[in-house]
Design an enzyme around this catalytic site. Structure first.
Site, PDB file in Angstrom:
ATOM      1  N   GLU A 173       0.787  -1.288   0.110  1.00 55.67           N
ATOM      2  CA  GLU A 173      -0.197   0.080   0.095  1.00 55.67           C
ATOM      3  C   GLU A 173       0.903   1.188  -0.003  1.00 55.67           C
ATOM      4  O   GLU A 173       0.453   2.022  -0.658  1.00 55.67           O
ATOM      5  CB  GLU A 173      -0.951  -0.189   1.201  1.00 55.67           C
ATOM      6  CG  GLU A 173      -1.922  -1.207   1.341  1.00 55.67           C
ATOM      7  CD  GLU A 173      -2.842  -0.920  -0.220  1.00 55.67           C
ATOM      8  OE1 GLU A 173      -3.488   0.068  -0.372  1.00 55.67           O
ATOM      9  OE2 GLU A 173      -3.085  -2.075  -0.478  1.00 55.67           O
ATOM     10  N   TRP A 212       2.114   1.643  -3.555  1.00 61.65           N
ATOM     11  CA  TRP A 212       1.135   2.356  -4.267  1.00 61.65           C
ATOM     12  C   TRP A 212       1.105   3.767  -4.149  1.00 61.65           C
ATOM     13  O   TRP A 212       0.911   4.705  -5.398  1.00 61.65           O
ATOM     14  CB  TRP A 212      -0.375   1.662  -4.017  1.00 61.65           C
ATOM     15  CG  TRP A 212      -0.845   0.431  -4.716  1.00 61.65           C
ATOM     16  CD1 TRP A 212      -0.874  -0.759  -4.299  1.00 61.65           C
ATOM     17  CD2 TRP A 212      -0.959   0.453  -6.160  1.00 61.65           C
ATOM     18  NE1 TRP A 212      -1.117  -1.715  -5.374  1.00 61.65           N
ATOM     19  CE2 TRP A 212      -1.293  -0.857  -6.681  1.00 61.65           C
ATOM     20  CE3 TRP A 212      -0.915   1.372  -7.353  1.00 61.65           C
ATOM     21  CZ2 TRP A 212      -1.615  -1.180  -8.025  1.00 61.65           C
ATOM     22  CZ3 TRP A 212      -1.247   1.114  -8.472  1.00 61.65           C
ATOM     23  CH2 TRP A 212      -1.491  -0.327  -8.819  1.00 61.65           C
ATOM     24  N   ASN A 251     -10.705   2.604   3.406  1.00 65.10           N
ATOM     25  CA  ASN A 251     -10.280   2.556   1.955  1.00 65.10           C
ATOM     26  C   ASN A 251     -11.278   1.633   1.128  1.00 65.10           C
ATOM     27  O   ASN A 251     -11.351   2.147   0.094  1.00 65.10           O
ATOM     28  CB  ASN A 251      -8.789   1.903   1.907  1.00 65.10           C
ATOM     29  CG  ASN A 251      -8.475   1.929   0.481  1.00 65.10           C
ATOM     30  OD1 ASN A 251      -8.199   3.051  -0.259  1.00 65.10           O
ATOM     31  ND2 ASN A 251      -8.259   0.888   0.058  1.00 65.10           N
TER      32      ASN A 251
END
Length: 219
Positions: A69, A72, A135
Site C-alpha cells: 500500500e 502504491w 479505503n
C-alpha cells in the site's frame, strides 16, 4: 506511537482485516503521512523491522500487504509528477471524451449519504462526520458515483479533497481514476462494485452501517 502500535501488533493481521469496514483493521496513518508527520521511508522501515518478528505466513502477508500500500502511494506520487495532466483529465486518452451524466440531485444525494444504499450512505456520512473514510468504502463510493450514477469521477475527486483530512492530490486522483477505469493500471471500465454484495462481504453483521446510518440501527 501510532506507527509503533500498528507495526508491533495490527500489521500482522492486516491482510485479513484491512477490507473490513466494521473493524479497526487499518493503520489510519494516512493523515500523518499526508501532513508530513511521518514519511513513507519511515513507515517502510518500520514495516521491514516488523517482518523480522513475523512468525507465520499470515504475519508475513500482513506486513507485505501494508508495504504494498505504501508502494502504491509512492507510485501515484510519481504519476502525478511525471504526468501532471492527470489533475484535469483521464490518464488514458481513450477515456477523455466520455459523455458523463449531469445530475445535481443525484450528486447531492451521494455527497450527503442519502442514496438509499446503506453501505454507500454509511461511508459518505463517516466522511462528513470525521474527515476520514475506510479505503474499501472509498472504492465502493467511487464506483457507485462513476459506474452506477455515471457521474464524472472529477466531481468525486474534488469532493473528497474538500473533505478528507488525508486528502492527497496524487493518491486521491489515482484512486478515483483507478475506480473509474480511466487511469494507470486501472480497474476495467466495465467492473462495477455491487454495493449490496460489498456491504454483505465487508460489513457482514451490518455494524458499520448501523453506526453511521442510525435510521437503520434496529434493522
Amino acid at each position: 506511537k501510532r506507527l509503533s502500535s500498528f507495526t508491533n501488533f495490527q500489521i500482522f493481521e492486516y491482510s485479513n482485516t484491512r477490507n473490513r469496514m466494521d473493524l479497526e483493521g487499518t493503520s489510519q496513518l494516512s493523515p500523518y503521512l499526508r501532513l508530513g508527520m511521518l514519511s513513507a521511508r519511515q513507515a517502510a522501515w518500520a514495516a521491514r523491522q516488523a517482518m523480522d518478528f513475523a512468525e507465520t505466513m499470515t504475519d508475513r502477508e500482513g506486513v507485505e500487504t501494508w508495504l504494498n500500500e505504501l508502494i502504491w502511494r509512492e507510485f501515484y506520487v510519481s504519476i502525478h509528477f511525471h504526468f501532471p495532466f492527470v489533475r484535469s483529465m483521464a490518464f488514458k486518452a481513450d477515456f477523455r471524451q466520455i459523455n458523463w451524466r449531469v445530475d445535481q440531485a443525484a450528486l447531492d444525494a451521494w455527497k450527503t449519504g442519502l442514496t438509499g444504499y446503506p453501505v454507500v450512505d454509511a461511508a459518505m456520512r463517516q466522511l462528513k462526520a470525521t474527515g476520514w473514510m475506510h479505503n474499501r468504502a472509498r472504492m465502493i463510493t467511487a464506483s457507485f458515483l462513476t459506474k452506477d450514477l455515471l457521474i464524472d469521477w472529477r466531481e468525486g475527486e474534488r469532493f473528497f479533497m474538500q473533505q478528507l483530512l488525508d486528502g492527497d492530490p496524487a493518491s486521491n486522483n489515482g484512486g478515483w481514476q483507478w475506480t473509474a477505469g480511466t487511469g494507470t493500471d486501472a480497474a476495467p471500465y466495465f467492473r462495477v462494485f455491487n454495493p449490496v454484495l460489498q456491504g454483505q462481504k465487508f460489513d457482514p453483521q451490518g455494524n458499520y452501517v448501523r453506526q453511521w446510518v442510525p435510521e437503520l440501527a434496529k434493522v
